[in-house]
Design an enzyme around this catalytic site. Structure first.
Site, PDB file in Angstrom:
ATOM      1  N   ASP A 166      15.016 121.967  11.471  1.00  0.00           N
ATOM      2  CA  ASP A 166      15.082 122.052  12.930  1.00  0.00           C
ATOM      3  C   ASP A 166      14.195 120.968  13.526  1.00  0.00           C
ATOM      4  OD1 ASP A 166      15.206 122.813  15.591  1.00  0.00           O
ATOM      5  OD2 ASP A 166      14.118 124.711  15.313  1.00  0.00           O
ATOM      6  N   GLY A 167      14.837 120.057  14.264  1.00  0.00           N
ATOM      7  CA  GLY A 167      14.091 119.019  14.971  1.00  0.00           C
ATOM      8  C   GLY A 167      14.547 117.626  14.574  1.00  0.00           C
ATOM      9  N   GLY A 168      15.134 116.908  15.516  1.00  0.00           N
ATOM     10  CA  GLY A 168      15.543 115.531  15.258  1.00  0.00           C
ATOM     11  C   GLY A 168      16.727 115.401  14.322  1.00  0.00           C
ATOM     12  N   GLY A 225       8.260 122.971  19.952  1.00  0.00           N
ATOM     13  CA  GLY A 225       7.939 123.012  21.378  1.00  0.00           C
ATOM     14  C   GLY A 225       8.968 122.343  22.270  1.00  0.00           C
ATOM     15  N   PHE A 226       9.566 121.262  21.772  1.00  0.00           N
ATOM     16  CA  PHE A 226      10.468 120.504  22.644  1.00  0.00           C
ATOM     17  C   PHE A 226      11.636 119.930  21.855  1.00  0.00           C
ATOM     18  CE2 PHE A 226       6.229 120.465  24.387  1.00  0.00           C
ATOM     19  CZ  PHE A 226       6.450 120.845  25.701  1.00  0.00           C
ATOM     20  N   GLY A 227      12.782 119.798  22.527  1.00  0.00           N
ATOM     21  CA  GLY A 227      13.923 119.104  21.951  1.00  0.00           C
ATOM     22  C   GLY A 227      13.759 117.599  22.107  1.00  0.00           C
ATOM     23  N   SER A 243      21.211 124.231  19.060  1.00  0.00           N
ATOM     24  CA  SER A 243      20.087 124.833  19.771  1.00  0.00           C
ATOM     25  C   SER A 243      20.363 124.824  21.268  1.00  0.00           C
ATOM     26  CB  SER A 243      18.805 124.057  19.495  1.00  0.00           C
ATOM     27  OG  SER A 243      17.815 124.463  20.422  1.00  0.00           O
ATOM     28  N   MET A 283      10.094 130.715  23.245  1.00  0.00           N
ATOM     29  CA  MET A 283       8.756 130.093  23.312  1.00  0.00           C
ATOM     30  C   MET A 283       7.917 130.824  24.351  1.00  0.00           C
ATOM     31  SD  MET A 283       9.701 126.068  23.338  1.00  0.00           S
ATOM     32  CE  MET A 283      10.948 125.361  22.260  1.00  0.00           C
ATOM     33  N   HIS A 300      21.517 128.801  17.796  1.00  0.00           N
ATOM     34  CA  HIS A 300      20.064 128.798  17.593  1.00  0.00           C
ATOM     35  C   HIS A 300      19.374 129.041  18.932  1.00  0.00           C
ATOM     36  CE1 HIS A 300      16.402 127.628  15.380  1.00  0.00           C
ATOM     37  NE2 HIS A 300      16.048 126.978  16.473  1.00  0.00           N
ATOM     38  N   GLY A 302      19.996 120.229  18.603  1.00  0.00           N
ATOM     39  CA  GLY A 302      20.048 120.459  20.046  1.00  0.00           C
ATOM     40  C   GLY A 302      20.653 119.275  20.752  1.00  0.00           C
ATOM     41  N   SER A 303      19.850 118.220  20.914  1.00  0.00           N
ATOM     42  CA  SER A 303      20.313 117.057  21.675  1.00  0.00           C
ATOM     43  C   SER A 303      21.503 116.372  21.006  1.00  0.00           C
ATOM     44  CB  SER A 303      19.166 116.069  21.907  1.00  0.00           C
ATOM     45  OG  SER A 303      18.393 115.903  20.751  1.00  0.00           O
ATOM     46  N   ASP A 344      15.903 129.461  20.865  1.00  0.00           N
ATOM     47  CA  ASP A 344      14.470 129.157  20.785  1.00  0.00           C
ATOM     48  C   ASP A 344      13.682 129.976  21.798  1.00  0.00           C
ATOM     49  OD1 ASP A 344      14.193 127.028  18.774  1.00  0.00           O
ATOM     50  OD2 ASP A 344      15.485 125.872  20.118  1.00  0.00           O
ATOM     51  N   HIS A 370      14.853 131.861  16.825  1.00  0.00           N
ATOM     52  CA  HIS A 370      13.655 131.168  16.335  1.00  0.00           C
ATOM     53  C   HIS A 370      12.505 131.487  17.278  1.00  0.00           C
ATOM     54  CE1 HIS A 370      11.607 126.951  15.649  1.00  0.00           C
ATOM     55  NE2 HIS A 370      10.881 127.945  15.171  1.00  0.00           N
ATOM     56  N   MET A 380      10.232 123.064   9.763  1.00  0.00           N
ATOM     57  CA  MET A 380      10.288 122.297  11.016  1.00  0.00           C
ATOM     58  C   MET A 380      10.170 120.812  10.704  1.00  0.00           C
ATOM     59  SD  MET A 380      10.788 124.335  13.582  1.00  0.00           S
ATOM     60  CE  MET A 380      10.607 123.062  14.856  1.00  0.00           C
ATOM     61  N   MET A 440       9.001 131.087  18.528  1.00  0.00           N
ATOM     62  CA  MET A 440       7.781 130.274  18.561  1.00  0.00           C
ATOM     63  C   MET A 440       6.798 131.008  19.471  1.00  0.00           C
ATOM     64  SD  MET A 440       9.726 126.647  18.713  1.00  0.00           S
ATOM     65  CE  MET A 440      11.237 127.509  19.151  1.00  0.00           C
TER      66      MET A 440
END
Ligand code: DX5
Ligand code: ZN
Length: 231
Positions: free
Chosen positions: A177-179, A144-146, A12, A39, A35, A199-200, A37, A68, A139, A70
């Site tokens: 997606d996420g974590g 909303g946030f990485g 991401s 927003m 990916h 992402g991170s 994002d 993606h 999700m 959002m």
């Protein structure tokens, strides 16, 4: 267009450096799709970029785009991202007026049609219409946030999707997606995910190429329906 086989690792670029985007797109060239994002500060409390930036990413990226959205009112805005040439365009079920009709429009333009659900949204309406979609994004954090923590309570939705996909012999991609990290990718793969946004975990690694390979290897070892201990 031929796209990479599973398991797919889609970094991401929310975690990229926005003023060094071309450099950072080059750093993830060993991944599967990029990916992206989008927003709008309405559907989620954060703002990234719109079609003008996505067009430049499409021109610049060595990898196909996994967009993606959002955003509110995807029925109005999503087709433009398919026109830009994104390989995949995913909108949120919660925001769409007519998800099946919108997916058909995206496919008609030539993109894979994806639908996403937030952690609190039930998967049942998608199971009934699974053939309408090329990708379902479950999700694993609130969008909303990485950098947020993976929510394991979303995993039963993936199992339900994987079961229904097998029952229908559907070729739908199941995305999380996420974590997603070295610690969590295994459980998502075991639950049925075959496409992993990170992402991170990717951009925070000292060796980005090695991290992408490690994540892909872990996903392969834990893939749904296999005994991961054997590999
Ligand atoms: C969050 C975005 C994600 C985000 C993931 O709303 O949809 O794609 O970049 O970031 P990590 O992998 O850091 O959780
Ligand atoms: Zn995303």
């Amino acid at each position: 267009m031929s796209l990479p086989a599973a398991p797919r690792i889609n970094p991401s670029i929310l975690s990229a450096d926005f003023v060094n985007m071309e450099r950072d797109l080059g750093r993830i060239a060993g991944a599967d799709l990029v990916h992206v994002d989008v927003m709008d500060n309405h559907f989620v409390p954060n703002l990234t970029f719109g079609p003008q930036m996505v067009r430049r990413i499409q021109d610049t990226s060595p990898l196909p785009l996994d967009v993606h959205l959002m955003i509110a009112d995807p029925d109005r805005w999503a087709p433009e991202y398919a026109e830009i040439g994104a390989a995949s365009v995913t909108f949120h079920l919660e925001a769409a007026a007519d998800p099946v009709a919108l997916a058909r429009r995206l496919r008609d333009i030539g993109a894979r049609a994806g639908v996403a659900i937030k952690p609190g949204t039930a998967v049942d309406p998608i199971l009934e219409h699974l053939d309408a979609f090329d990708q379902v994004l479950v999700m694993t954090v609130e969008p909303g946030f990485g950098g947020q923590s993976f929510m394991p309570e979303t995993m039963p939705k993936l199992r339900a999707l994987a079961d229904e996909a097998r029952r229908r012999d559907a070729r739908v991609w199941l995305q999380v997606d996420g974590g997603i990290s070295m610690d969590t990718i295994g459980q998502a793969a075991e639950a049925g995910a075959d496409t992993f946004v990170a992402g991170s975990a990717v951009f925070g690694a000292a060796d980005i190429d090695a991290r992408i390979t490690q994540l892909r290897d872990l996903a392969r070892q834990h893939r749904h329906g296999t005994d991961s201990l054997e590999e």
